[in-house]
Write a protein that holds these residues in place. Structure first.
Motif, mmCIF file in Angstrom:
data_model
loop_
_atom_site.group_PDB
_atom_site.id
_atom_site.type_symbol
_atom_site.label_atom_id
_atom_site.label_comp_id
_atom_site.label_asym_id
_atom_site.label_seq_id
_atom_site.Cartn_x
_atom_site.Cartn_y
_atom_site.Cartn_z
ATOM 1 N N LEU A 1 -8.864 -0.462 -1.508
ATOM 2 C CA LEU A 1 -10.226 -0.255 -1.989
ATOM 3 C C LEU A 1 -11.091 0.494 -0.993
ATOM 4 N N TRP A 2 -10.753 0.373 0.299
ATOM 5 C CA TRP A 2 -11.610 0.985 1.320
ATOM 6 C C TRP A 2 -11.298 2.462 1.601
ATOM 7 N N VAL A 3 -10.268 3.007 0.999
ATOM 8 C CA VAL A 3 -9.845 4.381 1.309
ATOM 9 C C VAL A 3 -10.961 5.410 1.084
ATOM 10 N N PRO A 4 -11.630 5.426 -0.091
ATOM 11 C CA PRO A 4 -12.704 6.418 -0.272
ATOM 12 C C PRO A 4 -13.820 6.276 0.769
ATOM 13 N N GLU A 5 -14.118 5.053 1.165
ATOM 14 C CA GLU A 5 -15.177 4.829 2.149
ATOM 15 C C GLU A 5 -14.766 5.339 3.533
ATOM 16 N N LEU A 6 -13.508 5.112 3.915
ATOM 17 C CA LEU A 6 -13.037 5.600 5.216
ATOM 18 C C LEU A 6 -12.968 7.119 5.244
ATOM 19 N N LYS A 7 -12.668 7.732 4.103
ATOM 20 C CA LYS A 7 -12.643 9.196 4.049
ATOM 21 C C LYS A 7 -14.033 9.767 4.312
ATOM 22 N N LYS A 8 -15.068 9.073 3.806
ATOM 23 C CA LYS A 8 -16.435 9.511 4.061
ATOM 24 C C LYS A 8 -16.798 9.356 5.536
ATOM 25 N N LEU A 9 -16.284 8.288 6.164
ATOM 26 C CA LEU A 9 -16.620 8.026 7.560
ATOM 27 C C LEU A 9 -15.886 8.947 8.527
ATOM 28 N N TYR A 10 -14.604 9.200 8.272
ATOM 29 C CA TYR A 10 -13.777 9.881 9.277
ATOM 30 C C TYR A 10 -13.250 11.247 8.854
ATOM 31 N N GLY A 11 -13.414 11.606 7.595
ATOM 32 C CA GLY A 11 -13.006 12.938 7.146
ATOM 33 C C GLY A 11 -11.573 13.280 7.498
ATOM 34 N N GLY A 12 -11.383 14.439 8.154
ATOM 35 C CA GLY A 12 -10.049 14.930 8.485
ATOM 36 C C GLY A 12 -9.339 14.135 9.562
ATOM 37 N N LYS A 13 -10.036 13.222 10.236
ATOM 38 C CA LYS A 13 -9.396 12.402 11.268
ATOM 39 C C LYS A 13 -8.697 11.167 10.673
ATOM 40 N N LEU A 14 -8.839 11.007 9.371
ATOM 41 C CA LEU A 14 -8.178 9.876 8.710
ATOM 42 C C LEU A 14 -6.819 10.316 8.184
ATOM 43 N N SER A 15 -5.771 9.634 8.615
ATOM 44 C CA SER A 15 -4.404 9.910 8.147
ATOM 45 C C SER A 15 -4.002 8.857 7.127
ATOM 46 N N MET A 16 -3.359 9.294 6.043
ATOM 47 C CA MET A 16 -2.931 8.384 4.982
ATOM 48 C C MET A 16 -1.424 8.142 5.068
ATOM 49 N N TYR A 17 -1.023 6.895 4.810
ATOM 50 C CA TYR A 17 0.386 6.514 4.881
ATOM 51 C C TYR A 17 0.808 5.828 3.589
ATOM 52 N N PRO A 18 2.079 6.006 3.212
ATOM 53 C CA PRO A 18 2.542 5.409 1.953
ATOM 54 C C PRO A 18 2.703 3.896 2.007
ATOM 55 N N ASN A 19 2.871 3.362 3.213
ATOM 56 C CA ASN A 19 3.063 1.916 3.345
ATOM 57 C C ASN A 19 2.704 1.460 4.755
ATOM 58 N N ALA A 20 2.674 0.136 4.936
ATOM 59 C CA ALA A 20 2.269 -0.435 6.225
ATOM 60 C C ALA A 20 3.287 -0.169 7.322
ATOM 61 N N VAL A 21 4.556 -0.027 6.963
ATOM 62 C CA VAL A 21 5.597 0.220 7.969
ATOM 63 C C VAL A 21 5.383 1.579 8.635
ATOM 64 N N ALA A 22 5.164 2.612 7.820
ATOM 65 C CA ALA A 22 4.929 3.960 8.358
ATOM 66 C C ALA A 22 3.654 3.987 9.198
ATOM 67 N N LEU A 23 2.625 3.271 8.757
ATOM 68 C CA LEU A 23 1.370 3.195 9.502
ATOM 69 C C LEU A 23 1.603 2.570 10.874
ATOM 70 N N SER A 24 2.330 1.471 10.909
ATOM 71 C CA SER A 24 2.592 0.770 12.169
ATOM 72 C C SER A 24 3.414 1.619 13.133
ATOM 73 N N GLN A 25 4.367 2.355 12.601
ATOM 74 C CA GLN A 25 5.209 3.199 13.452
ATOM 75 C C GLN A 25 4.370 4.247 14.192
ATOM 76 N N ASP A 26 3.447 4.870 13.492
ATOM 77 C CA ASP A 26 2.611 5.881 14.136
ATOM 78 C C ASP A 26 1.601 5.261 15.093
ATOM 79 N N LEU A 27 1.155 4.051 14.797
ATOM 80 C CA LEU A 27 0.252 3.359 15.713
ATOM 81 C C LEU A 27 1.000 2.971 16.988
ATOM 82 N N ASN A 28 2.198 2.455 16.851
ATOM 83 C CA ASN A 28 3.004 2.067 18.018
ATOM 84 C C ASN A 28 3.313 3.264 18.913
ATOM 85 N N SER A 29 3.576 4.410 18.301
ATOM 86 C CA SER A 29 3.973 5.597 19.066
ATOM 87 C C SER A 29 2.775 6.337 19.667
ATOM 88 N N GLY A 30 1.560 5.998 19.217
ATOM 89 C CA GLY A 30 0.378 6.668 19.726
ATOM 90 C C GLY A 30 -0.032 7.907 18.946
#
Length: 281
Positions: A155-184
């Motif tokens: 539900l928060w995706v449209p709101e985060l897009k307004k806040l961060y624009g092009g700096k917001l990266s979208m992921y298909p699932n939580a696993v892919a999100l965590s992998q990129d967070l862990n790697s920096g």
């Protein structure tokens, strides 16, 4: 026949009779708190996906997790045996719609759209919006100049897009999100507190990542009004709905619901749901 053999048989007969009487007494002692129909008499049929820490079978194949334990209490309160069926996400609710399951559980959001066609219980617990970062950020302003990631569909995706624009990266699932967070590759992530806590417990998120419930920010509605979860049941079975709500209320008032959350590595304040509301309104 020898006298001692007769005595032995009489003794065995008395023991069997005593056990039968005892079993009958135990059966009579169980008086359901509510009267409602179930698909299978004497059973509470429940569908869910495998969704730790909310819904899963433990090592003894007993339905467990936060939702599982509440279901066990509903069954106990009403003298029923739990029949847990594991399905995929869509099928879990369709079983209820098709009258093949009494209840569907697994952190379902309370939404107005669902309430049109299904029975929705009173709120069970909150799905708290959280920020994952290495420095313990807990406000959306702290993420302003960082690379931020989140998962599509929330539900928060449209709101985060307004806040961060092009700096917001979208992921298909939580696993892919965590992998990129862990790697920096990203500096911070926004997801639910429960997903982060469970993933970190199982090693999916590094121990150097801090998971903080986001402080309320009117620009991100879910941080002010976290989504409330519910149990789904047939819209026509209002008696079952009343029984579900009674058990949830009792467990909340006794503190048991908060304890179930902390037992699973979550926050006890997730049980402080407030007044019922819908996530899509």
């Amino acid at each position: 026949m020898k006298t001692n053999s007769i005595k032995g048989l009489l003794g065995m007969g008395a023991s069997v009779l005593a056990l039968a009487i005892s079993a009958s007494a135990v059966a009579e002692e169980c008086k359901p708190l509510h009267s409602f129909k179930t698909i299978q008499p004497g059973e509470l049929t429940v569908t869910s996906v495998v969704l730790p820490p909310f819904a899963y079978d433990d090592q003894a194949r007993r339905f467990s997790g936060v939702d599982g334990e509440i279901i066990q209490q509903i069954a106990k309160d009403n003298c029923l045996k739990v029949n847990h069926i594991v399905t995929d996400s869509a099928a879990s609710i369709q079983y209820v719609v098709a009258s093949r399951s009494d209840i569907s559980v697994g952190a379902w959001y309370r939404t107005f759209e669902r309430s049109k066609v299904m029975g929705i219980s009173d709120p069970v617990y909150l799905e708290q919006t959280a920020i994952y970062s290495r420095d313990g950020a807990d406000t959306f302003d702290q993420l302003k100049d960082r690379k931020v990631g989140t998962v599509t569909g929330y539900l928060w995706v449209p709101e985060l897009k307004k806040l961060y624009g092009g700096k917001l990266s979208m992921y298909p699932n939580a696993v892919a999100l965590s992998q990129d967070l862990n790697s920096g590759r990203i500096d911070a992530a926004v997801n639910t507190y429960a997903i982060g806590a469970e993933s970190q417990k199982k090693g999916g998120i590094g121990k150097d990542i801090q998971i903080k419930v986001a402080k309320p920010d009117e620009r991100v509605k879910s941080s002010v009004y976290p989504a409330q979860t519910a149990f789904i049941y047939s819209k026509g079975n209002s008696e079952l709905g009343a029984a579900i709500n009674a058990t949830i209320k009792g467990m909340r008032e006794s503190g048991k619901l908060g304890s179930l959350l902390t037992d699973q590595g979550l926050r006890a304040d997730g049980a402080d749901v407030g007044e019922p509301r819908y996530a899509d309104q």
